[in-house]
Each structure stands twice: as structure tokens, then as C-alpha cells.
Scaffold this active site. Structure first.
Site, PDB file in Angstrom:
ATOM      1  N   ASP A 111      -1.812  -9.513   7.850  1.00 28.61           N
ATOM      2  CA  ASP A 111      -0.607  -9.254   8.633  1.00 28.61           C
ATOM      3  C   ASP A 111      -0.691  -7.915   9.359  1.00 28.61           C
ATOM      4  O   ASP A 111      -0.044  -7.710  10.386  1.00 28.61           O
ATOM      5  CB  ASP A 111       0.647  -9.321   7.759  1.00 28.61           C
ATOM      6  CG  ASP A 111       0.539  -8.529   6.467  1.00 28.61           C
ATOM      7  OD1 ASP A 111      -0.528  -7.944   6.191  1.00 28.61           O
ATOM      8  OD2 ASP A 111       1.527  -8.508   5.701  1.00 28.61           O
ATOM      9  N   CYS A 144       0.836  -1.194   0.000  1.00 30.26           N
ATOM     10  CA  CYS A 144       0.000   0.000   0.000  1.00 30.26           C
ATOM     11  C   CYS A 144       0.870   1.243   0.000  1.00 30.26           C
ATOM     12  O   CYS A 144       2.073   1.194  -0.233  1.00 30.26           O
ATOM     13  CB  CYS A 144      -0.891   0.030   1.250  1.00 30.26           C
ATOM     14  SG  CYS A 144      -1.688  -1.523   1.640  1.00 30.26           S
ATOM     15  N   GLY A 187      15.906 -10.328  -7.529  1.00 33.09           N
ATOM     16  CA  GLY A 187      17.207 -10.697  -6.978  1.00 33.09           C
ATOM     17  C   GLY A 187      17.880  -9.563  -6.232  1.00 33.09           C
ATOM     18  O   GLY A 187      19.059  -9.661  -5.874  1.00 33.09           O
TER      19      GLY A 187
END
Length: 634
Positions: free
Chosen positions: A105, A2, A370
Site C-alpha cells: 500500500d 511501522c 472495538g
């Protein structure tokens, strides 16, 4: 994923437009969260507070709406990011009788704070920026993650305190646009970006990574406190190669798995380099169906390395998507890309990162990258250069080095933007010094201290711009790989790499996750002997050793160019007229920042192919584009 915003009005004056003010801030960052929004406001006889967020729904699509409140409504949170260990934390809380209303979460962070206070912040494994208003204590807490993956800006003025995920929301809330900050200006022209805690604006700051801000709403005073003190680097010289290979492999598999939790489609950026190849491999092996991988290539073959990504895609059996871009693609988007950073930012790899994010967002909402592999495992060429300086300065007397530099300078000058061997050798020789400051010169991708003195007018120059970071890290004269990596964590990772990925991906409403950015993994590699990270001249040695049996022989040892774009060429073609407008003598004189003669000579030498001044000219171009968009129109 967000974007968050908020402000505190430091008076008892009633404001009928609190919610609208929050919405105005939210609307400027709709791209960060197009799926939903939320607003909280509160007013009493001492202050007013507003908090808001825009949401990109990734986990708990139906119940994860923010803001989220405690049961007694005395706590409220808005949150940007992902907490990868939230299920483990939630289970432990539930075992102690804590009940949850959502599967998000965000609620886990709030419940943890409710039961353990600010000490709970260090338990979070993830990327985050959040703010919690504690009504009982009249306190506001704003926190930022360990590496600084998620951004957080703030400023305090006489009548208000403002914070947000992007500068545009913060600046828009101010009555007057702040002046340019000299330290931020000098950091930008040296580094090509501005790391925390500074910004280009005077009085506006970035919250440092791994810190939280505690604001007292009654006194309107605040302090900034580390979430957890960095672990002291103590290398275990007894680590065997066999043990390290096994443990690195396990840790990487674990962290990729933890970063792949999602209720929406997920894929990977695959450049064909060591880091993205290993992340893609680990993700593919953990899935029962083929994953999606995404690569970007260039029409200019010197920059195109899609052949490497194809090899990996075939190896892991992914649904591979390849996009080739050229100058015309950049022309369409360059304004949007550069101005979305809200302050000068001159890492040219932001252009292809935006485009691969743009194309990827058509297929998935989450992409693993990565990023962080070079810092965590010791993979940058500049680590060679730091090591080389140690040897070089020990055996080559300084007067002889000065002689070598003088005679080699004309030979090493290049006229086109190729960034090959001559470019690297010239950069190495330019960074050599004998006073312990060479690594600070190596990371100065724009202007050296001496060249900046010729370029900026004296009123805008500020020396010792790295002093704050030297004090922060305790490393004034870096000599070891651990020193280099620590400096990079505080400066280039937070200020450049993570900014580039966050702004370009979120501009396309795409969430990017970096598995290598894991506290446990970082602390583990810090405990290894440096020879297992940089063995001779073999970079990322232990990572490649841990996974080499998963790839064709020698694949992980193949050289790879950086993820840049041929902007030096574009400045001589499609961007030329705009660049020339920025060096109009009258405009430079009115601007009053640059030495007119030195600036025009630098630009024309590049345009006329007398010298390749790509990095300096691109840095100047990005600054001017921001400046004229911010303060005045051409």
C-alpha cells in the site's frame, strides 16, 4: 505497520553523519517495527534531509521494504499504517497505465501523489502517518489520517525541523530538552492526557488528525492544511428504523472485511461489550476457520467481566484466549508502560491494554478492536450526562442546585476505587453548570478548573485551555449529541483512546485496527437523527438494533463497566512508597509546580482512605513519574 522519523538541517553545512542520525532515531522505536528498517538521506548546498522507518511486516512481506522511490528517484516516501482501500486505488491507477513494482500500500500512496498531488490524500481510507520528499519541488509533505489513529510529532528550531512517530525520537534529536508547556500541562491535569496539536513540551507539537504539513525546503517555511474539510452535519429526519438498521449492518460488515486484509495471523480483542462483540462476530462470519479472540480479566472481581467475553466466544466458535491479571503483573510492567508514552498520560486502561496486547502478540500480529464505537454510535455515559444537564438546568434553579451539591457532597464521597453508582452520581452533580460549559467539565476526568487552581501554583496555571478546540470545532457551548461526538473526535478519541492503543500495542509489536473508525461510517451516523443513536437512555441504539438478532436476547443491552484498572487500590499498596516519595516537601518545593499543602492533603486523604481521590492522585502520580524520569532522578 511501522514507525517513521525524519529531519531537515536548515543549513548548507555538510554532515557526515546523516544516516547515523536517522538510524539513532529509528533505534528508539524498534518496537514499532522489529522486522526491518530503512534510511534515506540527501544533501545539497541549501539543506540536508534524512528520513527513516522501522517496519512491522503485515502486507507484501517480501517486497514492501521502505523507503520506496518513484521510477525517476525524484519522490521518496516512508509510511506508517495501513491503507484499506489500496487495492481499489491501485486497480484504478493500473487502468490508466500506471505500473507497480510491489504489492504494498506504500507504493500506492506514492503513485497517487505522483499523478494527483496532495489532493490524493483524501482518497485514502486507513490509518496512516507518512512523509513524502518531492525533490523536484523541494517540498516535504507529512500527512496524518482522518481520526488520528497513527501519531506524528514535529518541532521546528533555528537549525533543524524534526518529525517522528514517537516523541522520544524527536526529543532525542534536539540539542536541549524543551521546557514544560503550560497549556500542555493544564490540559493534562484537566483531561489526564494531551490532545493535538499540543504536547507537554514547549515548541513541540502533534500534527492534527486529517491534516498535512507542507514544508518548503528552500524557505524553511511550512503550513498545515486540512486533507479534507469535515462534512457539514445534516441529519436526515426521514430515516426509518428499518432502513437505518439495514444500512448500518451492511456498513459494519464491509468495514470489518476491509480491515481484515493481512498476510499474517489476525484476531480480535474481545471484552464482551457491544463493540468488540460485534466486530468479533463479523470477522468470524467472514472466515472459513475459527478466529482467535483475546480477553483480559482482573483478580479484583468488581473489574472482571470475562464472563461476557466467554458468552460471545462460545457463540461465534472462536479459539478464545483469556488472561487474568493482578497487581503483580502491573508491578512488572508499569514503568515500561507509562514511560513509553513519552509525556504524561493517565488513562489507567493503558495498563490492561498493554497486557492484553502483550499476551496477544504471542499468537497473532494483527488484532481488530472495538475502538471508536462509542464515538461513532453514541455510546458513552457522558452523553447521558450532557443530556441530563439540559433537563436538570432547565428545571432546577442554580441556587437550589448549589444547595443540593453542598448537602450531598459528604454523602456521595466514596473511600474505595469502585466507580459505581455513587461515583457516577457525584461526577454528574460536579459537572452540572448553568453557563453552557458543562460538557467541557464532563470530559475533565482529572481536575476541574476550580480544583486545579488549588493544586497548581499560579505561575503554571493557564485558563481558557479549551479555547483552541472551541474555535476549531465552532462549538463553544455544546448542547446536542452531535456536538458531544464532534468534540470527542477532536479531543478524547485522538488524544486518549487512540494514543493508548497505539503505544501499548506497538510496544508489543502488535498492530491494532479499529473497524468502526471509517470515514464513510462516521459520516453516515452523522446523517442519522440523534434519536437513532441515543434513544431515550438507550445508547448505541441503532448499532444494537442492527445486530440484536445475532446474539442472545438482551445480551447487547447488558451494562458493562469501562476498561479501567483498580489503580486507586494499587496506589495504597504496591505503588504507595513511590507515590509518597513524590510528595516529599523538599522535592515539591524544589520542583515549584504544585501547591505543597493542597497536594499533600489530597494524597494523604486517599492513602488514609478518608476519600477516594483515585483520578486526581493517579494523574499526579503519572505526571511525577514522567517528570522525574525526564528532568531529574529522585
Amino acid at each position: 505497520m511501522c514507525g517513521i522519523n525524519g529531519f531537515i538541517i536548515k543549513t548548507n553545512q555538510a554532515n557526515q553523519h546523516l544516516a547515523q542520525d536517522v538510524n539513532d532515531m529509528n533505534n528508539l522505536i524498534t518496537h514499532r517495527g522489529p522486522d526491518d528498517d530503512g534510511v534515506f538521506t540527501h544533501h545539497n548546498d541549501r539543506f540536508s534531509i534524512g528520513m527513516g522507518m522501522r517496519r512491522l511486516s503485515i502486507i507484501d512481506l517480501s517486497l514492501g521494504k521502505q523507503p520506496i522511490f518513484s521510477e525517476d528517484k525524484q519522490l521518496v516516501i516512508v509510511f506508517n499504517g495501513e491503507i484499506y482501500n489500496y487495492l481499489d486505488l491501485k486497480n484504478k491507477l493500473q487502468q490508466n497505465g500506471v505500473q507497480f513494482l510491489t504489492n504494498s500500500d506504500t507504493e500506492v500512496i506514492l503513485k497517487l501523489y505522483e499523478h494527483e498531488g496532495v489532493s490524493s490524500f483524501k482518497k485514502l481510507d486507513g490509518m496512516f502517518a507518512f512523509s513524502i520528499y518531492d525533490k523536484k519541488r523541494n517540498k516535504l509533505f507529512i500527512a496524518r489520517d482522518f481520526f488520528g489513529e497513527k501519531p506524528l510529532y514535529y518541532t521546528s528550531h533555528n537549525d533543524q525541523f524534526v518529525w517522528g512517530s514517537e516523541l522520544k525520537s524527536v526529543i532525542n534529536k534536539l540539542k536541549l530538552k524543551p521546557e514544560i508547556d503550560k497549556k500542555g500541562l493544564n490540559l493534562f491535569f484537566r483531561l489526564t492526557y494531551i490532545p493535538a496539536p499540543f504536547t507537554i513540551y514547549n515548541g513541540v507539537y502533534k500534527l492534527e488528525a486529517n491534516h498535512y504539513l507542507s514544508y518548503d525546503l528552500l524557505t524553511h517555511e511550512f503550513v498545515i492544511i486540512p486533507i479534507e474539510k469535515p462534512s457539514k452535519i445534516v441529519q436526515n429526519k426521514n430515516y426509518s428504523l428499518k432502513t437505518a438498521k439495514k444500512e448500518v449492518k451492511e456498513l459494519v460488515y464491509e468495514t470489518v472485511s476491509s480491515r481484515s486484509i493481512s498476510d499474517v495471523p489476525l484476531g480480535t480483542f474481545l471484552s464482551g461489550g457491544v463493540d468488540s462483540s460485534i466486530v468479533s462476530l463479523c470477522l468470524a462470519q467472514g472466515k472459513t476457520s475459527p478466529i482467535d479472540t483475546f480477553s483480559i480479566g482482573f483478580e479484583k472481581k468488581a473489574y472482571d467481566e470475562t464472563d461476557k467475553s466467554r458468552v460471545v466466544a462460545k457463540l461465534i466458535g472462536s479459539n478464545h484466549h483469556e488472561f487474568v491479571i493482578g497487581e503483580k503483573d502491573i508491578q512488572k510492567n508499569i514503568e515500561e508502560i507509562l514511560l513509553n508514552f513519552d509525556e504524561p498520560f493517565a488513562d489507567s486502561s493503558s495498563l490492561p491494554t498493554y497486557l492484553v496486547s502483550n499476551r496477544t502478540s504471542d499468537y497473532v500480529k494483527v488484532a481488530l478492536t472495538g475502538d471508536g464505537g462509542d464515538e461513532v454510535f453514541g455510546g458513552y455515559n457522558k452523553y447521558y450526562m450532557g443530556k441530563m444537564n439540559n433537563y436538570y438546568s432547565k428545571f432546577i434553579p442554580e441556587p437550589f442546585h448549589n444547595f443540593i451539591s453542598t448537602i450531598s457532597s459528604p454523602i456521595l464521597k466514596t473511600k474505595s476505587d469502585k466507580r459505581k453508582h455513587l461515583f457516577k452520581l457525584e461526577r454528574l452533580l460536579n459537572s452540572i453548570n448553568y453557563n453552557g460549559q458543562y460538557y467541557w467539565d464532563i470530559i475533565s476526568l482529572g481536575y476541574t478548573k476550580n480544583s486545579l487552581h488549588q493544586f497548581l501554583l499560579p505561575a503554571f496555571l493557564e485558563d481558557n485551555i479549551f479555547e483552541w478546540y472551541k474555535n476549531k470545532t465552532g462549538i463553544a457551548n455544546p448542547t446536542s449529541l452531535s456536538d458531544f461526538r464532534t468534540i470527542d473526535k477532536h479531543i478524547s478519541l485522538e488524544g486518549d483512546m487512540l494514543v493508548k492503543v497505539d503505544r501499548t500495542s506497538m510496544l508489543n509489536s502488535l498492530e491494532c485496527r479499529a473497524p468502526f473508525l471509517n470515514k464513510t461510517l462516521w459520516n453516515y451516523t452523522n446523517s442519522l437523527p440523534e434519536s437513532l443513536l441515543l434513544k431515550g437512555w438507550n445508547k448505541k441504539y441503532i448499532l444494537k438494533e442492527a445486530f440484536k438478532d445475532q446474539f442472545d436476547d438482551g445480551f447487547l443491552d447488558k451494562s458493562k463497566s469501562g476498561f479501567g484498572a483498580p489503580v486507586g487500590d494499587w496506589l495504597r499498596s504496591s505503588l504507595k512508597s513511590e507515590l509518597e516519595s513524590y510528595i516529599d516537601t523538599n522535592k515539591l518545593e524544589n520542583q515549584g509546580i504544585f501547591n505543597i499543602d493542597a497536594t499533600r492533603e489530597l494524597i494523604f486523604n486517599h492513602l488514609n482512605a478518608k476519600a477516594d481521590n483515585t483520578f486526581k492522585v493517579w494523574t499526579f502520580y503519572c505526571f511525577q513519574k514522567w517528570y522525574y524520569n525526564t528532568y531529574q532522578n529522585l
